[in-house]
Design an enzyme around this catalytic site. Structure first.
Site, PDB file in Angstrom:
ATOM      1  N   SER A 139       0.843  -1.203   0.000  1.00  0.00           N
ATOM      2  CA  SER A 139       0.000   0.000   0.000  1.00  0.00           C
ATOM      3  C   SER A 139       0.871   1.243   0.000  1.00  0.00           C
ATOM      4  CB  SER A 139      -0.885   0.009   1.250  1.00  0.00           C
ATOM      5  OG  SER A 139      -1.509   1.272   1.430  1.00  0.00           O
ATOM      6  N   TYR A 182      -1.738   0.602  10.311  1.00  0.00           N
ATOM      7  CA  TYR A 182      -1.707  -0.083   9.014  1.00  0.00           C
ATOM      8  C   TYR A 182      -0.455   0.304   8.229  1.00  0.00           C
ATOM      9  CZ  TYR A 182      -3.246  -1.333   4.281  1.00  0.00           C
ATOM     10  OH  TYR A 182      -3.336  -1.853   3.005  1.00  0.00           O
TER      11      TYR A 182
END
Length: 417
Positions: free
Chosen positions: A230, A243
């Site tokens: 990501s 995250y």
């Protein structure tokens, strides 16, 4: 195809034009200063002529390079892969293991690779779940379902034994590390330590466990490792520290593996998607439960400092961002296929619109500008924490009182005069 390149190409060209225009403006201003209009016009004319004579060859070269790039992209879009590449990288008979196939990218990729003729091993958390039943119903008999929680080493080892038994003497061509979670969103101070551990357990340690276990089969086939990461692992997205930190650790691990596995003939790629509707990201009920648990679990003093309205706004902004995500997962699944079959796979792939521009700004613009861009792109917060709002109000009242006192003192002095 060509449409995939058009928008980013012109965006990058526009950004370049803005930078060049700004530089030219500064040069003109520094040379001319506050000269009279006629002198400034004559000076600008001479300066522009000199700059034109200096920049014309560079501009022509840049134009030629851009035209050459456009022709190459157009040619690639028109002609597609050569017959040699197609023969060398036919998917039929190649075995690929994909983690996290209950939903999202994993589920879509398993279906797509099965349709192309790959022998697919798809791991799911629940063999009786909707995702597993969907794969059983829509895919061929070449797809094998494996129940695996990647945070459980025993289940990973059992999956390895089952895969070996099915492959026989054949190696594993591809490993697609897709399984991942985002267990919360919010400021670091408002996030529980269990949130950080939960992300690290799945996104980093789980992926590491699977990769290490299947590496002998991958080395045997001189295969590919494709990892879904990501942009949050490279850039400081607001409210995604847990995250993002796990993805940052994953990115460093994959980059290190790329160097270590090169002598073995194993190619390693990372895919960085833009915003897509996957897993819990668009599950409104799931994030409502997370929000209630957060409110119940925070110490009263901390909740008082931030304010429930501040937390609620963060949740609503996240919902709004997730609702605008792209439901079409094909840009990611097609990129995975490219990374698995390309004769020279890239180290990094940007999947989806806007990711290339995001990295361009992050890499070449000042931090203050890239940080502001991320805040505007992701969560456009309008509320400050409650304690800061109170402090701001106190400072404003204090400032107003000081002004009133100063005015009164001036009036009294005038009267005395």
């Amino acid at each position: 195809m060509m449409d995939d390149y058009t928008l980013p190409f012109w965006i990058y060209l526009g950004v370049l034009a803005v930078f060049i225009g700004g530089a030219m403006k500064k040069i003109l201003a520094s040379h001319l200063g506050a000269a009279p209009p006629l002198v400034a016009w004559l000076g600008a004319t001479v300066l522009v002529e000199r700059l034109w004579a200096f920049c014309l060859p560079a501009a022509l070269l840049l134009l030629a390079l851009l035209l050459g790039l456009a022709c190459c992209l157009y040619s690639a879009a028109r002609t597609g892969p050569t017959h040699a590449d197609a023969d060398m990288h036919a998917p039929h008979g190649k075995a690929v293991l994909i983690t996290g196939c209950d939903s999202g990218f994993g589920n879509a990729t398993a279906k797509h690779l099965d349709a192309l003729g790959f022998e697919v091993f798809a791991t799911v958390l629940d063999l009786s779940g909707d995702g597993a039943r969907d794969l059983q119903r829509t895919c061929s008999t070449h797809l094998t379902l494996l129940q695996v929680d990647i945070t459980q080493p025993q289940q990973v080892q059992q999956a390895l034994l089952d895969t070996k038994a099915k492959l026989g003497l054949k190696g594993l061509w591809g490993l697609v590390n897709n399984a991942g979670v985002c267990v919360n969103f919010g400021d670091v101070e408002l996030s529980l330590m269990s949130n950080f551990r939960g992300c690290m357990d799945v996104n980093f340690f789980g992926t590491l466990s699977v990769t290490k276990s299947f590496l002998p089969l991958l080395r045997q086939a001189k295969g590919r490792i494709v990892t879904i990461s990501s942009p949050a692992g490279d850039q400081p997205f607001p409210c995604l520290a847990a995250y993002g930190a796990s993805k940052a650790a994953l990115n460093l691990l994959i980059n290190t593996l790329r160097h270590e596995l090169e002598p073995w003939g194993v190619q390693v790629s990372t895919i960085l998607p833009s915003s897509f509707k996957t897993g819990h990201s668009s599950n409104h009920a799931h994030w409502e439960r997370q929000h209630k648990q957060l409110l119940q679990g925070l110490p009263p003093a901390l909740l008082e400092d931030y304010g429930e309205d501040y937390l609620t706004e963060t949740k609503e902004l996240f919902h709004r961002y997730a609702s605008q995500a792209n439901p079409d997962l094909s840009p990611v699944t097609e990129t995975i296929v490219q990374a698995l079959l390309s004769p020279r796979p890239q180290a990094r792939y940007f999947a989806g619109p806007g990711v290339g521009l995001m990295y361009l700004i992050h890499s070449y613009c000042p931090f203050s500008l890239s940080n502001r861009f991320l805040q505007k792109l992701f969560l456009k917060k309008t509320l400050a924490p409650r304690a800061l709002r109170k402090q701001s109000g106190f400072d404003l009242n204090l400032h107003n009182n000081n002004n009133n006192n100063n005015n009164n003192n001036e009036e009294e002095e005038e009267k005395l005069k």
